[in-house]
Design a protein around this motif. Structure first.
Motif, PDB file in Angstrom:
ATOM      1  N   LEU A 157      16.110 109.786 -19.552  1.00  0.00           N
ATOM      2  CA  LEU A 157      15.541 108.642 -18.832  1.00  0.00           C
ATOM      3  C   LEU A 157      14.212 109.022 -18.184  1.00  0.00           C
ATOM      4  O   LEU A 157      13.253 108.233 -18.195  1.00  0.00           O
ATOM      5  N   TYR A 158      14.144 110.215 -17.642  1.00  0.00           N
ATOM      6  CA  TYR A 158      12.923 110.667 -16.967  1.00  0.00           C
ATOM      7  C   TYR A 158      11.825 110.984 -17.981  1.00  0.00           C
ATOM      8  O   TYR A 158      10.645 110.708 -17.735  1.00  0.00           O
ATOM      9  N   LEU A 159      12.215 111.560 -19.110  1.00  0.00           N
ATOM     10  CA  LEU A 159      11.221 111.852 -20.149  1.00  0.00           C
ATOM     11  C   LEU A 159      10.571 110.560 -20.642  1.00  0.00           C
ATOM     12  O   LEU A 159       9.338 110.449 -20.707  1.00  0.00           O
ATOM     13  N   MET A 160      11.400 109.573 -20.989  1.00  0.00           N
ATOM     14  CA  MET A 160      10.861 108.358 -21.589  1.00  0.00           C
ATOM     15  C   MET A 160      10.274 107.393 -20.564  1.00  0.00           C
ATOM     16  O   MET A 160       9.682 106.375 -20.934  1.00  0.00           O
ATOM     17  N   ALA A 161      10.397 107.731 -19.288  1.00  0.00           N
ATOM     18  CA  ALA A 161       9.746 106.934 -18.246  1.00  0.00           C
ATOM     19  C   ALA A 161       8.273 107.292 -18.078  1.00  0.00           C
ATOM     20  O   ALA A 161       7.536 106.569 -17.394  1.00  0.00           O
ATOM     21  N   GLN A 162       7.850 108.381 -18.693  1.00  0.00           N
ATOM     22  CA  GLN A 162       6.466 108.828 -18.523  1.00  0.00           C
ATOM     23  C   GLN A 162       5.499 107.897 -19.256  1.00  0.00           C
ATOM     24  O   GLN A 162       5.884 107.165 -20.160  1.00  0.00           O
ATOM     25  N   PRO A 163       4.212 107.908 -18.857  1.00  0.00           N
ATOM     26  CA  PRO A 163       3.228 107.032 -19.504  1.00  0.00           C
ATOM     27  C   PRO A 163       3.184 107.226 -21.013  1.00  0.00           C
ATOM     28  O   PRO A 163       3.473 108.312 -21.537  1.00  0.00           O
ATOM     29  N   ALA A 164       2.818 106.164 -21.705  1.00  0.00           N
ATOM     30  CA  ALA A 164       2.802 106.179 -23.172  1.00  0.00           C
ATOM     31  C   ALA A 164       1.905 107.292 -23.706  1.00  0.00           C
ATOM     32  O   ALA A 164       0.829 107.558 -23.175  1.00  0.00           O
ATOM     33  N   GLY A 165       2.372 107.947 -24.746  1.00  0.00           N
ATOM     34  CA  GLY A 165       1.603 108.988 -25.402  1.00  0.00           C
ATOM     35  C   GLY A 165       2.405 110.263 -25.556  1.00  0.00           C
ATOM     36  O   GLY A 165       2.946 110.545 -26.629  1.00  0.00           O
ATOM     37  N   LEU A 166       2.515 111.032 -24.490  1.00  0.00           N
ATOM     38  CA  LEU A 166       3.168 112.331 -24.576  1.00  0.00           C
ATOM     39  C   LEU A 166       4.652 112.243 -24.931  1.00  0.00           C
ATOM     40  O   LEU A 166       5.108 112.997 -25.810  1.00  0.00           O
ATOM     41  N   PRO A 167       5.463 111.375 -24.313  1.00  0.00           N
ATOM     42  CA  PRO A 167       6.877 111.345 -24.710  1.00  0.00           C
ATOM     43  C   PRO A 167       7.066 111.058 -26.196  1.00  0.00           C
ATOM     44  O   PRO A 167       7.905 111.688 -26.853  1.00  0.00           O
ATOM     45  N   GLU A 168       6.294 110.108 -26.713  1.00  0.00           N
ATOM     46  CA  GLU A 168       6.414 109.774 -28.124  1.00  0.00           C
ATOM     47  C   GLU A 168       6.077 110.980 -29.005  1.00  0.00           C
ATOM     48  O   GLU A 168       6.781 111.259 -29.990  1.00  0.00           O
ATOM     49  N   LYS A 169       5.006 111.691 -28.676  1.00  0.00           N
ATOM     50  CA  LYS A 169       4.620 112.858 -29.463  1.00  0.00           C
ATOM     51  C   LYS A 169       5.682 113.951 -29.402  1.00  0.00           C
ATOM     52  O   LYS A 169       6.005 114.579 -30.422  1.00  0.00           O
ATOM     53  N   MET A 170       6.213 114.185 -28.231  1.00  0.00           N
ATOM     54  CA  MET A 170       7.230 115.219 -28.080  1.00  0.00           C
ATOM     55  C   MET A 170       8.480 114.890 -28.889  1.00  0.00           C
ATOM     56  O   MET A 170       9.042 115.750 -29.583  1.00  0.00           O
ATOM     57  N   ILE A 171       8.926 113.641 -28.807  1.00  0.00           N
ATOM     58  CA  ILE A 171      10.145 113.254 -29.509  1.00  0.00           C
ATOM     59  C   ILE A 171       9.932 113.262 -31.020  1.00  0.00           C
ATOM     60  O   ILE A 171      10.792 113.745 -31.775  1.00  0.00           O
ATOM     61  N   LYS A 172       8.791 112.765 -31.490  1.00  0.00           N
ATOM     62  CA  LYS A 172       8.531 112.745 -32.933  1.00  0.00           C
ATOM     63  C   LYS A 172       8.492 114.158 -33.519  1.00  0.00           C
ATOM     64  O   LYS A 172       8.845 114.361 -34.689  1.00  0.00           O
ATOM     65  N   ALA A 173       8.095 115.130 -32.716  1.00  0.00           N
ATOM     66  CA  ALA A 173       8.018 116.507 -33.212  1.00  0.00           C
ATOM     67  C   ALA A 173       9.394 117.076 -33.547  1.00  0.00           C
ATOM     68  O   ALA A 173       9.519 117.949 -34.414  1.00  0.00           O
ATOM     69  N   VAL A 174      10.430 116.578 -32.869  1.00  0.00           N
ATOM     70  CA  VAL A 174      11.801 117.062 -33.101  1.00  0.00           C
ATOM     71  C   VAL A 174      12.760 115.874 -33.101  1.00  0.00           C
ATOM     72  O   VAL A 174      13.826 115.915 -32.488  1.00  0.00           O
ATOM     73  N   ALA A 175      12.388 114.812 -33.802  1.00  0.00           N
ATOM     74  CA  ALA A 175      13.132 113.551 -33.709  1.00  0.00           C
ATOM     75  C   ALA A 175      14.607 113.715 -34.064  1.00  0.00           C
ATOM     76  O   ALA A 175      15.488 113.229 -33.340  1.00  0.00           O
ATOM     77  N   GLU A 176      14.900 114.381 -35.158  1.00  0.00           N
ATOM     78  CA  GLU A 176      16.297 114.495 -35.553  1.00  0.00           C
ATOM     79  C   GLU A 176      17.097 115.279 -34.518  1.00  0.00           C
ATOM     80  O   GLU A 176      18.208 114.879 -34.146  1.00  0.00           O
ATOM     81  N   GLU A 177      16.551 116.373 -34.040  1.00  0.00           N
ATOM     82  CA  GLU A 177      17.250 117.165 -33.027  1.00  0.00           C
ATOM     83  C   GLU A 177      17.417 116.381 -31.728  1.00  0.00           C
ATOM     84  O   GLU A 177      18.459 116.460 -31.063  1.00  0.00           O
ATOM     85  N   PHE A 178      16.393 115.620 -31.365  1.00  0.00           N
ATOM     86  CA  PHE A 178      16.451 114.827 -30.129  1.00  0.00           C
ATOM     87  C   PHE A 178      17.590 113.822 -30.195  1.00  0.00           C
ATOM     88  O   PHE A 178      18.463 113.793 -29.308  1.00  0.00           O
ATOM     89  N   PHE A 179      17.627 112.996 -31.217  1.00  0.00           N
ATOM     90  CA  PHE A 179      18.656 111.959 -31.293  1.00  0.00           C
ATOM     91  C   PHE A 179      20.033 112.549 -31.591  1.00  0.00           C
ATOM     92  O   PHE A 179      21.047 112.057 -31.079  1.00  0.00           O
ATOM     93  N   ALA A 180      20.076 113.613 -32.370  1.00  0.00           N
ATOM     94  CA  ALA A 180      21.363 114.249 -32.657  1.00  0.00           C
ATOM     95  C   ALA A 180      22.003 114.818 -31.397  1.00  0.00           C
ATOM     96  O   ALA A 180      23.230 114.847 -31.276  1.00  0.00           O
ATOM     97  N   SER A 181      21.181 115.237 -30.444  1.00  0.00           N
ATOM     98  CA  SER A 181      21.735 115.816 -29.218  1.00  0.00           C
ATOM     99  C   SER A 181      22.612 114.813 -28.479  1.00  0.00           C
ATOM    100  O   SER A 181      23.626 115.190 -27.870  1.00  0.00           O
TER     101      SER A 181
END
Length: 300
Positions: free
Chosen positions: A154-178
Motif C-alpha cells: 500500500l505504501y509503495l503504490m501510494a507514491q507519486p506516479a513513475g517510480l512504483p510502476e518502474k519498480m514493479i514492472k522490473a520484477v512483475a511476476e515476482e511482485f504479484f506472485a508474492s
C-alpha cells in the motif's frame, strides 16, 4: 495473457463511466447479485461461488476497470481509478443488464468499490457483502508501527506516479506472485493454470493496478473522510466475512464496521485471504444468508 472464463456463463462487453469497456460474465436468473474481485485477481476468482449461486440469482461478475479483460484507461487525474468512478461502473453495468437494484459482494479491492457504491448509490444496493478488508479510512488508521509491514505494498503504490510502476514492472511476476503465495494459507488454493492467469493478467496491468491503489491514499481517503464528517453511513444490510486481522493488528473489526452501518454482522472464517477460492461453499452460504436479510429491506 492466459484467458479464463466461468463455465456456463456468457460474456458481454458493457460500458462503464466515461465509456470504459468492462468485461462482464453473466449467468443464472432471479434477483441480481454482483460479485467484485480483489487483487491480484480477476472476475475468475468467483467461478465456484458464481456457479453455486446461479440456481436462485442472476449473477453478474465483472472485471474491474484496470484489471483482467476490462479497459485500462490512463490515469489522467485522481478520478480515473477512484472508487467512486469504479462504483459508477458497476451501477451502469447492472442497469444495462436490466437490474436497477442488486446485491453487491466484494472481496479486497472489490469490497472497497462496494462500500463506495453503497454510500453513493444506496437506492441501488439491496445488501452489501465485504470479504477480508476494512474501509479505506480505517485501513490507514489501523496500520501502525512494525505491524504495518503486512501492508507494505500500500505504501509503495501510494507514491507519486513513475517510480512504483518502474519498480514493479522490473520484477512483475515476482511482485504479484508474492501475494498469491504469502496470502494462500496452505499453498493449495490455486492450480498452476489459475495462478498463471492471475500473474499474466496482473503483469499486463501494472499501470492501472498502481493507479487503483494510489487512489486509496488520495481521493478515496478524502471521500471516506467527507462521509465520516457528514455522518453518512450504509443504510442496507451489511455482512462482513474476514480473517481475524483484528487480533494481529489490535483493532475491533465489528466496532469499525458499526461506525459505517447500523445493520451489520461480522463473521470470522477459518481461511486465508483468498477465501472465495479456498472455501467457496462457505462463502456462498454467507451470501445467501445476507441476501435473505436484503429481501426484508424496504425500498428507500
Amino acid at each position: 495473457m492466459t484467458m479464463a472464463t466461468i463455465d456456463g456463463f456468457h460474456y458481454k462487453t458493457l460500458s462503464g463511466d466515461d465509456s470504459v469497456a468492462l468485461n462482464v460474465a453473466v449467468g443464472g436468473s432471479g434477483p441480481a447479485v454482483v460479485l467484485l474481485h480483489g487483487f491480484p485477481q480477476t472476475h475468475y476468482m468467483w467461478r465456484e461461488v458464481a456457479q453455486d449461486l446461479v440456481t436462485e440469482h442472476t449473477v453478474i461478475v465483472p472485471d474491474l476497470r484496470g484489471y483482467g479483460e476490462s479497459g485500462k484507461p490512463q490515469a489522467d487525474g485522481p478520478h480515473t481509478y477512484s472508487k467512486r468512478t469504479m462504483a459508477t461502473d458497476i451501477v451502469r453495468v447492472a442497469g444495462a443488464l436490466g437490474h436497477e437494484r442488486f446485491g453487491l459482494i466484494g472481496h479486497d479491492r472489490g469490497a472497497l468499490v462496494g462500500v463506495r457504491a453503497g454510500l453513493d448509490h444506496p437506492d441501488k444496493v439491496r445488501y452489501l457483502g465485504i470479504l477480508d478488508v476494512l474501509p479505506t479510512l480505517d485501513t490507514w488508521n489501523v496500520l501502525r508501527g512494525v505491524h504495518a509491514k503486512v501492508a507494505w505494498h500500500l505504501y509503495l503504490m501510494a507514491q507519486p506516479a513513475g517510480l512504483p510502476e518502474k519498480m514493479i514492472k522490473a520484477v512483475a511476476e515476482e511482485f504479484f506472485a508474492s501475494f498469491l503465495d504469502t496470502w494462500d494459507t496452505d499453498g493449495s488454493t490455486f492450480t498452476p493454470e489459475v495462478r498463471r492467469h492471475y500473474l499474466d493478467s496482473s503483469a499486463g496491468a501494472v499501470d492501472s493496478i498502481v493507479a487503483d491503489f494510489r487512489a486509496t491514499s488520495g481521493i478515496d481517503l478524502d471521500l471516506d473522510l467527507a462521509d465520516r464528517e457528514a455522518g453518512r453511513t450504509l443504510p442496507m444490510p451489511v455482512g462482513v466475512l474476514s480473517q481475524d486481522w483484528g487480533a494481529q493488528l489490535g483493532f475491533d473489526p465489528l466496532g469499525i464496521w458499526k461506525a459505517w452501518a447500523h445493520d451489520v454482522t461480522y463473521e470470522p472464517i477459518d481461511a486465508g485471504h483468498y477465501m472465495a477460492e479456498e472455501k467457496p461453499t462457505e462463502v456462498a452460504r454467507f451470501i445467501r444468508a445476507l441476501a435473505a436479510r436484503g429481501r426484508t429491506r424496504p425500498r428507500p
